[in-house]
Design an enzyme around this catalytic site. Sequence first.
Site, mmCIF file in Angstrom:
data_model
loop_
_atom_site.group_PDB
_atom_site.id
_atom_site.type_symbol
_atom_site.label_atom_id
_atom_site.label_comp_id
_atom_site.label_asym_id
_atom_site.label_seq_id
_atom_site.Cartn_x
_atom_site.Cartn_y
_atom_site.Cartn_z
ATOM 1 N N LYS A 1 -0.266 14.637 1.646
ATOM 2 C CA LYS A 1 -1.365 15.074 1.590
ATOM 3 C C LYS A 1 -1.634 16.392 0.705
ATOM 4 C CE LYS A 1 -3.618 10.836 3.240
ATOM 5 N NZ LYS A 1 -4.158 10.407 1.931
ATOM 6 N N LYS B 1 -9.350 13.994 3.728
ATOM 7 C CA LYS B 1 -8.692 13.039 4.142
ATOM 8 C C LYS B 1 -7.883 13.199 5.377
ATOM 9 C CE LYS B 1 -7.200 14.220 -0.386
ATOM 10 N NZ LYS B 1 -7.278 12.711 -0.955
ATOM 11 N N ARG B 2 -6.815 12.402 6.029
ATOM 12 C CA ARG B 2 -5.754 12.148 7.285
ATOM 13 C C ARG B 2 -5.231 13.699 6.884
ATOM 14 N NH1 ARG B 2 -6.351 7.999 11.048
ATOM 15 N NH2 ARG B 2 -4.515 9.228 11.597
ATOM 16 N N THR C 1 -8.105 6.762 -2.704
ATOM 17 C CA THR C 1 -10.177 6.636 -3.166
ATOM 18 C C THR C 1 -10.859 7.625 -2.915
ATOM 19 O OG1 THR C 1 -10.484 5.561 -0.497
ATOM 20 C CG2 THR C 1 -9.334 3.905 -2.884
ATOM 21 N N HIS D 1 0.775 -1.236 -0.150
ATOM 22 C CA HIS D 1 0.087 -0.069 0.122
ATOM 23 C C HIS D 1 0.551 0.781 -0.118
ATOM 24 C CE1 HIS D 1 -4.049 -1.219 0.133
ATOM 25 N NE2 HIS D 1 -3.675 -2.657 1.338
ATOM 26 N N LYS E 1 -14.504 9.024 -4.827
ATOM 27 C CA LYS E 1 -15.999 9.193 -5.021
ATOM 28 C C LYS E 1 -16.398 9.841 -5.230
ATOM 29 C CE LYS E 1 -14.121 6.784 -0.120
ATOM 30 N NZ LYS E 1 -13.207 7.245 1.286
HETATM 31 C C1 LIG Z 1 -12.135 7.425 1.720
HETATM 32 C C2 LIG Z 1 -11.641 7.554 2.481
HETATM 33 C C3 LIG Z 1 -10.486 7.604 3.349
HETATM 34 C C4 LIG Z 1 -9.518 7.733 1.397
HETATM 35 O O1 LIG Z 1 -8.990 9.178 1.505
HETATM 36 P P1 LIG Z 1 -7.844 9.764 0.617
HETATM 37 O O2 LIG Z 1 -8.850 10.721 0.189
HETATM 38 O O3 LIG Z 1 -7.530 8.423 -0.585
HETATM 39 O O4 LIG Z 1 -7.125 9.450 1.222
HETATM 40 C C5 LIG Z 1 -10.632 8.402 4.701
HETATM 41 N N1 LIG Z 1 -11.033 7.677 5.281
HETATM 42 C C6 LIG Z 1 -12.419 7.704 5.426
HETATM 43 C C7 LIG Z 1 -13.645 8.123 6.249
HETATM 44 C C8 LIG Z 1 -12.949 7.660 4.205
HETATM 45 O O5 LIG Z 1 -13.870 7.631 3.300
#
Ligand SMILES: *Cc1c(COP(=O)(O)O)cnc(C)c1O
Length: 808
Positions: free
Chosen positions: A550, A544-545, A652, A356, A656
């Site tokens: 990022k 995101k985190r 991901t 990952h 979304k």
């Molecule tokens: C999809 C998702 C992530 C991943 O987000 P990235 O933008 O790909 O880092 C992290 N936390 C939650 C709650 C998510 O639904």
Amino acid sequence: MYTIKTFQQLLTDKLAKHQGTTVEEASDKDLYYAVASIVKEEMNENWLKTRQKYKEQDERQVYYISMEFLIGRLMESNLLNCGMLDVCTDTLKSLGRDPEAVYNQEHDAALGNGGLGRLAACFLDSIASLRYAGHGSGIRYRYGLFEQRIIHGNQVELPDYWLKEDYPWETRKPEEALKVQFGGEVHTHRRFDGSLEFSYNDVDIVRAVPYDVQVAGYDNDVVNTLRLWSAELPPEDSSILADSESKYYHHLDHMHSIEQISGFLYPDDSHYEGKELRIKQQYFLVSATLQNIIREYKERHRAPLHKLHEKIVIQINDTHPSLAVPELMRILMDDEGFSWEEAWEVTTQTIAYTNHTTLSEALEKWPVDMIKNLLPRVFMIIYEINERFCKGIWFDHPELRDRIPEVAVIAHDQVHMAHLAIVGSFSVNGVAKLHTEILKNKEMKPFYDLFPEKFNNKTNGITHRRWLLQVNPKLSDVITEAIGPQWIKQPSKLIGLMRYSNDQPFLDKISSVKQHNKLVLAQLIKERTGITVNENSIFDVQIKRLHEYKRQLLNIFHVIYLYNELKDNPALDLTPRTFIFAAKAAPSYHMAKEVIKLIHHVASVVNNDKDIGDKLKVIFLENYNVSLAEKIIPAAELSEQISTASKEASGTGNMKMMMNGAITVGTLDGANIEIRDLVGDPNIFIFGLNSEEVLDYYAHGGYNAKGIYHTDERVRKIMDQLNGGEFGSQEIEFKDIFYHILYNNDPYFVLKDFDPYIETHELIERSYRNQKAWQKMSVANIAYSGKFSSDRTIHEYASDIWKLKPLK
Ligand SMILES: *Cc1c(COP(=O)(O)O)cnc(C)c1O
């Protein structure tokens, strides 16, 4: 199937029988439990049937082992998959109850940190929906990912005791508990036939108790299982009566330390910490899962265990479960009498590994002494794996001799888990094309040279059932009205929307759905923050985190830049923007917490400046989790995916938001590249350094952050504002960020990418003014998003790695 009438009857009966109440009297919580119990019963029958079918058909099965499953809520997704969501929602409405309020009673199951854990949850949904025989295996942490509160701009963490109320989706199976051993001494004996036998002294025994969660497929009667293990004191242990106070306290301490193994989820995302409790958790998960697999195999098949790999495949989600390699070896040799060669043959044909990350700070390396003390027999096996692997290179690949320290499983008194996983598995996959290429050609190159056939790519995906059908019913209806409902089972059919990209009535519908979703989010923002946002502003979203790579910092620099521009020139004709952030920082990650603080202080300056009005608003929604994501994503117009190129393995969140019609502004990183390849340059905003340029700077230098500070006035002004206490008061300042960027030479290239980022946002602004063109871009993004359904990803895993056939 149910009608409002029959569902109402069922609900009334449930409330009377189980809660002793009526629909009128019932609280939202009562209703929540009553509905959950209806859904669970609905799934029970199919759960049993599914297990029977797997037995009868005797096909291959996959076990997906993961330290994280970021499940979120299950009520709506279970209702949806069982075909009951609409009738349930309508019934609650017909009873004068607010369905949203009922569904909101569920506490998120946050047994994961971020993308990696959410991927595991999406995969389970797709595996069941595609009728594959797949089982999830994880840990039932008593405390999930911490709850985030913001106090004076600072993140504070509260424990997430998600089990304080009954969790209706789990079933405890104490009769299937297993024992996991830790510590002790190993004694080796030679049997008459020359084979070795191992016995143990002074081991600690932990009872692993499974809790099963049903995983319903969409409209197909399949119900798979996610098995979550809980660590408990073995009952025989607790029956030892303490005959003194000190023994009694010792006993309680011992019980406490055992229960700690499934006590809490480590809150680090893409970061490694060599904590003993963490390796205990990993071994606990792996040992319980493998014993369970062997037990089920023996119940199911008369075939000898030598054929295990013909019926079973184990996918490990990152290196966290990589002790599966030595643990399977141990079981096969010590418990089942295999020779080393036989056990190795079976193990390396059974286990497959998903990588990952290539971030060095995330690569797991455990101190040899820790593993040796905690898992003495497992360590002996790791040692032998390493010996044989290194000898193999020495004799069979003399050209790689001087690279042995680089690839060894044990080197510098550390066990390198990624190397163990690669050596012990038959498949190694990355999670997006670029990421897999970096693995093959750079990060894991010597392994790729040794075992090219093991390496393959499986670009991540998301379940479109949750992330489109469930969270955005209005958009789903518009889609179905245009192209029919086939896209729900075959998401690639979304491409049919391209036929409507010049259809004005269709574009208007897409646009009014987005406007509706923006209003709903604006209301939530008002409730949670008290701030009124301009619903005609661009909803610019980064959720995101929080991680330096990022680059939330780059985003807030853009905000500060616009603020400065407006202050200098109040008449500036700027399309209003609402910047929406949500992010948790690891509790010990100082720089990430500084960025959260900065976002809040910039927000308080910008949001309260009368000169700015509603041209700019900065919103930070606290406690980012799956259910908050579900509320933000349908309203997003711009999706910020701005990681330093080469650092984001896939992402991901990008998928979304694309699926919900947001346009991506992003770097050529992770799956952004594949999004661009599909939608084409006119339908995405790409900027900044690419991965080759970034990797080249890291390898050869040549970047000078101070140079940019001195030459770009916009950058200097922002940096000086951070240093000079402009955002905050006397006590609050952002010198740490200032010095980090200038004196550590801006390791994530925030200053370097600042100019192209600003320029791209100016282009975005011009594009947004042409609403028709924007709606067309939005439609193109929805249309091409089918490829990012996790159904596609799971089809690929199933056909290339797992070799599974769908259940008949
Ligand atoms: C999809 C998702 C992530 C991943 O987000 P990235 O933008 O790909 O880092 C992290 N936390 C939650 C709650 C998510 O639904």
